[in-house]
Design an enzyme around this catalytic site. Structure first.
Site, PDB file in Angstrom:
ATOM      1  CE  LYS A 502      -1.815  -1.679   3.838  1.00 54.05           C
ATOM      2  NZ  LYS A 502      -3.214  -1.644   3.409  1.00 54.05           N
ATOM      3  CB  THR A 610      -9.459  -1.333  -2.406  1.00 52.11           C
ATOM      4  OG1 THR A 610      -8.329  -0.490  -2.640  1.00 52.11           O
ATOM      5  CG2 THR A 610     -10.702  -0.498  -2.367  1.00 52.11           C
TER       6      THR A 610
HETATM    7  C1  NBG Z   1      -8.055   6.259  -0.131  1.00 49.67           C
HETATM    8  C2  NBG Z   1      -8.158   5.708   1.270  1.00 49.67           C
HETATM    9  C3  NBG Z   1      -8.433   4.211   1.252  1.00 49.67           C
HETATM   10  C4  NBG Z   1      -9.618   3.925   0.365  1.00 49.67           C
HETATM   11  C5  NBG Z   1      -9.419   4.545  -1.002  1.00 49.67           C
HETATM   12  C6  NBG Z   1     -10.599   4.344  -1.915  1.00 49.67           C
HETATM   13  C7  NBG Z   1      -7.197   8.443  -0.814  1.00 49.67           C
HETATM   14  C8  NBG Z   1      -7.229   9.907  -0.604  1.00 49.67           C
HETATM   15  N1  NBG Z   1      -7.966   7.708  -0.039  1.00 49.67           N
HETATM   16  O1  NBG Z   1      -8.686   3.752   2.544  1.00 49.67           O
HETATM   17  O2  NBG Z   1      -6.980   5.987   1.981  1.00 49.67           O
HETATM   18  O3  NBG Z   1      -9.812   2.547   0.222  1.00 49.67           O
HETATM   19  O4  NBG Z   1      -9.207   5.931  -0.884  1.00 49.67           O
HETATM   20  O5  NBG Z   1     -11.769   4.770  -1.319  1.00 49.67           O
HETATM   21  O6  NBG Z   1      -6.488   7.949  -1.675  1.00 49.67           O
END
Ligand code: NBG
Length: 758
Positions: A502, A610
């Site tokens: 991530k 995700t």
């Molecule tokens: C990200 C979150 C995640 C989430 C994804 C999709 C950004 C700003 N936010 O937790 O950190 O799964 O968005 O919703 O990228």
């Protein structure tokens, strides 16, 4: 006889495919896919029905060739033709990812487009065609090194430049052209082909021959650059905002071009402007496209409507998704900057503030305060619906982040839990497990993940378990081969593959993982963990280039890796591997080869996640906190089938009131030793700033790494003990077949039912 593809290739290149280069094959196949869907694409475009535009600064689509061939039902046939010609279909793994996004938010947008086409929902993507996507990462001396990502060097065969539909975007100091590039969004076995329209900025005037001839070409070149600069690069930020004018220009450029485009189409229908929301609505993907709201007002007023008439229409056209509660990511623009670049848009924002002040007199709500525009508040005020991306996240929005707004507009707030497409994240990336599933329940699950329900109980079937293990092992072997080639690290496949992939961010707590590895290494050396099963800890993560702490953590993990991987005492017990340039294609290989999925953010911080869903669908149990969608994963699969640890959201809140990290260190000699190793040079490098961030300053250990440390170690050891037993594999299989909720097909259906109503 020549196949259709071979004939097509021959017309393009006048030679047999045996003599083709990978690039030629890639180009020809992509063109053939587009050709195959072009009739459906045209028909979809022509449908005079309500549709939604997904407005997003990011579409992290990755490599499209395999996904498109699968969805257009060409994959098996092409595989056969290629193999008849001794060509391995994996050759296209050389093709660069289109990394037009940073992380979760961008990848989600890509999954949603694919699912919408599959579910026959008219959802078009609107965004920017960055010349350079997210930077390429390598490690130099353990530090992150960034290079430009020239994704176009493989060409862009899926896109079509639509010269005829260019529009002009007006800034106070210049006008620029927005040229659309359209990509077909092909659903899985669906006749709906939506469009991803990405705008490229170009100068209004082409090359000025006269100026050049007069030796005055330089000015021309500067203007040329100024215009093109807008879509040169994707901002490599995740959860932080770069307060830069260029970013603001990008955002306005994107929304203005998209809305003008939509309005032009609408006008062709010859209807009253009041009808607009019955044909075109927009989903704002986080705050980046929020300027669409005042821009729409501006455009309607140019059509002759007054402010209140316009606002009535606009209020029916927009919905807003929030993707993070990180304060630094909730965009705020100084009015002075807006005034400098787009004063007419600022005027509309001021009118909105006035409207708000009139309507909500006694409330403490605002859009503009202290000469700064709060984009989230602007979005909430005008949008019909505001949604969070996991149940717990939506609750946090209602009760904390946007509490005052929620008290005034309780009905605006809805939840739509994120999802991922099972085509890319199971059918394509994990062919062996897919085959196994299909052999039991048929292939209906690819289109309808709910069918995984039919596998309930199969965890008791020893044969199935055996085959599941075989599939996992094949993936581990493939990943190990790939890692050996790309990272030059040899990973024994009998080791547990424990994976955290991530973006690098302190709240995601890669540091917790790293510190616990030092702890485990110490314990193993001291003979306290005799039965610890051999494990490789795999990391993949990019850090925003300007994020110092995140970069220190990368260096730390790489330093730990060298130390551990070269230690003979540890060598057959643990290894650490940080892969370079983690991206969508790498993720596809990692998620299907994982034995454990690390989802260890501080509770309350990860909106959803995700990646956690991708691991689950592939049958990997989660070691995780009760954060974001982990909560729903644990609900669906059963908490007992995952390794849940750590403080809950409420406990975090409680503890934060009066947190002293030293309370957790003083009486814990082992943890103390781990922390000392950050500064005593024993790792071979000193990490004083990391150490200080945990123990010093006015907000030490902001993400409660030390408070969750023991509980994390416990969970890790428990998972390690269970690994390889029947109990462990049962957990894997139960997770896999309990993952139906996390299909993005379900998310799209939720959006449509709750919000779009298309
Ligand atoms: C990200 C979150 C995640 C989430 C994804 C999709 C950004 C700003 N936010 O937790 O950190 O799964 O968005 O919703 O990228």
């Amino acid at each position: 006889m020549k196949s259709y593809f071979e004939a097509f290739f021959d017309t393009l290149y006048s030679k047999p495919i045996k003599e083709a280069t990978t690039k030629e094959l890639y180009n020809a196949l992509s063109k053939l896919v587009v050709k195959k869907v072009s009739k459906d694409w045209e028909e979809t475009k022509g449908l005079q029905k309500k549709r939604c535009g997904y407005l997003s600064a990011e579409f992290l689509i990755g490599r499209m060739i395999y996904a498109n061939m699968l969805n257009a039902d060409m994959l098996d046939e092409v595989k056969k033709i290629l193999s008849d010609n001794n060509i391995d279909i994996n050759a296209f793994e050389e093709v660069e990812d289109a990394a037009l996004g940073n992380g979760g938010l961008g990848r989600l947008a890509a999954c949603y487009l694919e699912s919408a086409a599959t579910e026959k929902v008219l959802l078009d993507g609107y965004g920017l065609r960055y010349r350079y996507g997210l930077f390429k990462q390598s490690f130099v001396d353990g530090f992150q090194n960034e290079e430009a990502d020239d994704w176009l060097k493989w060409g862009d065969p899926f896109s079509k430049r639509v010269e005829d539909e260019k529009v002009i975007v007006h800034f106070k100091d210049m006008d620029v052209l927005a040229i659309p590039y359209d990509m077909p969004v092909i659903g899985y076995h669906s006749n709906i082909v939506n469009t991803l329209r990405l705008w490229q900025s170009e100068p209004l005037k082409g090359f000025d021959f006269k100026a050049f001839d007069d030796m005055k070409g330089e000015k021309n070149a500067i203007e040329d650059y100024k215009a093109k600069e807008i879509t040169y690069v994707l901002y490599p930020n995740d959860n932080t905002i770069e307060g830069k004018k260029l970013r603001l220009r990008q955002e306005y450029f994107m929304v203005s071009a998209s809305l003008q485009d939509m309005l032009r189409r609408f006008k062709k229908l010859n209807l009253n402007l009041n009808e607009l929301p019955n044909y075109y609505i927009w989903q704002l993907n986080d705050t980046h496209p929020t300027l669409a709201i005042p821009e729409m007002l501006r455009l309607l007023r140019l059509e002759g409507l007054d402010f209140s008439e316009s606002l009535k229409i606009v209020k029916k056209m927009f919905n807003f998704t929030n993707h993070t509660i990180m304060a630094e990511a909730l965009e705020v623009w100084p009015t002075s900057m807006l005034n400098e670049l787009i004063p007419d848009v600022l005027k509309e924002i001021k009118l909105l503030q006035e409207d708000l002040s009139n309507n909500l007199k006694n409330k403490d709500l605002f859009i503009i305060k202290d000469e700064r525009v709060n984009m989230a508040y602007l979005a909430i005020y005008v949008s019909s619906y505001v949604n969070g991306v996991a149940a717990i996240h939506t609750e946090i929005l209602k009760n904390n982040t946007f509490k005052e707004w929620y008290s005034v507009y309780p009905n605006k707030f809805v939840n739509v839990t994120n999802g991922v497409t099972p085509r890319r994240w199971l059918a394509l990336n994990n062919p062996d497990l897919s085959k196994l599933i299909t052999s039991k329940i048929g292939d209906g699950w690819i289109k309808n993940l709910e069918e995984l329900d039919k596998l309930k109980g199969i965890e008791e079937d020893d044969n199935f378990i055996k085959e599941f293990i075989t599939a996992r092992n094949i993936n581990k072997i493939k990943l190990a081969d790939y890692i050996l080639k790309h990272e030059n690290i040899d990973l024994p496949v009998n080791f547990i593959f424990d994976i955290q992939i991530k973006r690098l961010h302190e709240y995601k707590r890669q540091l917790l993982n790293a510190l616990s590895i030092i702890y485990l290494a110490n314990e193993i050396k001291n003979g306290n963990l005799k039965d610890f099963k051999p494990t490789v800890f795999i990391f993949g993560a990019k850090s925003a280039p300007g994020y110092y702490m995140a970069k220190q953590i990368i260096k730390l993990i790489n330093t730990i890796a060298i130390k551990i991987n070269n230690d003979k005492e540890l060598n057959n017990k643990i290894k650490v591997c940080f892969v370079q340039n983690y991206n969508v294609s790498y993720a596809e290989k990692l998620v299907c080869a994982a034995d454990l999925s690390e989802q260890i953010s501080m509770a309350g911080m990860e909106a959803s996640g995700t990646g956690n869903m991708k691991f689950m669908i592939n049958g990997t149990p989660t070691i995780g906190t009760l954060d974001g969608a982990n909560v729903e994963i644990a609900n669906e699969a059963g908490r007992e089938n995952n390794y849940i640890f750590g403080l809950t959201v409420t406990e975090v809140e409680q503890l934060k009131k009066n947190y002293n990290p030293n309370d957790y260190v003083e009486n814990n000699l082992k943890l103390k030793k781990v922390l000392e190793s950050l500064i005593d040079g024993s790792l071979g490098y000193k990490f004083k700033d990391i150490y200080d961030s945990l123990l010093k300053g006015n907000d030490p250990d902001r993400y409660l790494v030390l408070a969750d440390f023991n509980s994390y170690i416990e969970a890790r050891i428990k998972a390690n003990n269970e690994y390889g037993t029947k109990e462990y594999y049962k957990k894997c299989i139960i997770n896999m077949y309990s993952s139906k909720k996390f299909s993005s097909d379900r998310s799209i259906k939720d959006y449509n039912k709750l919000i779009w109503k298309i």
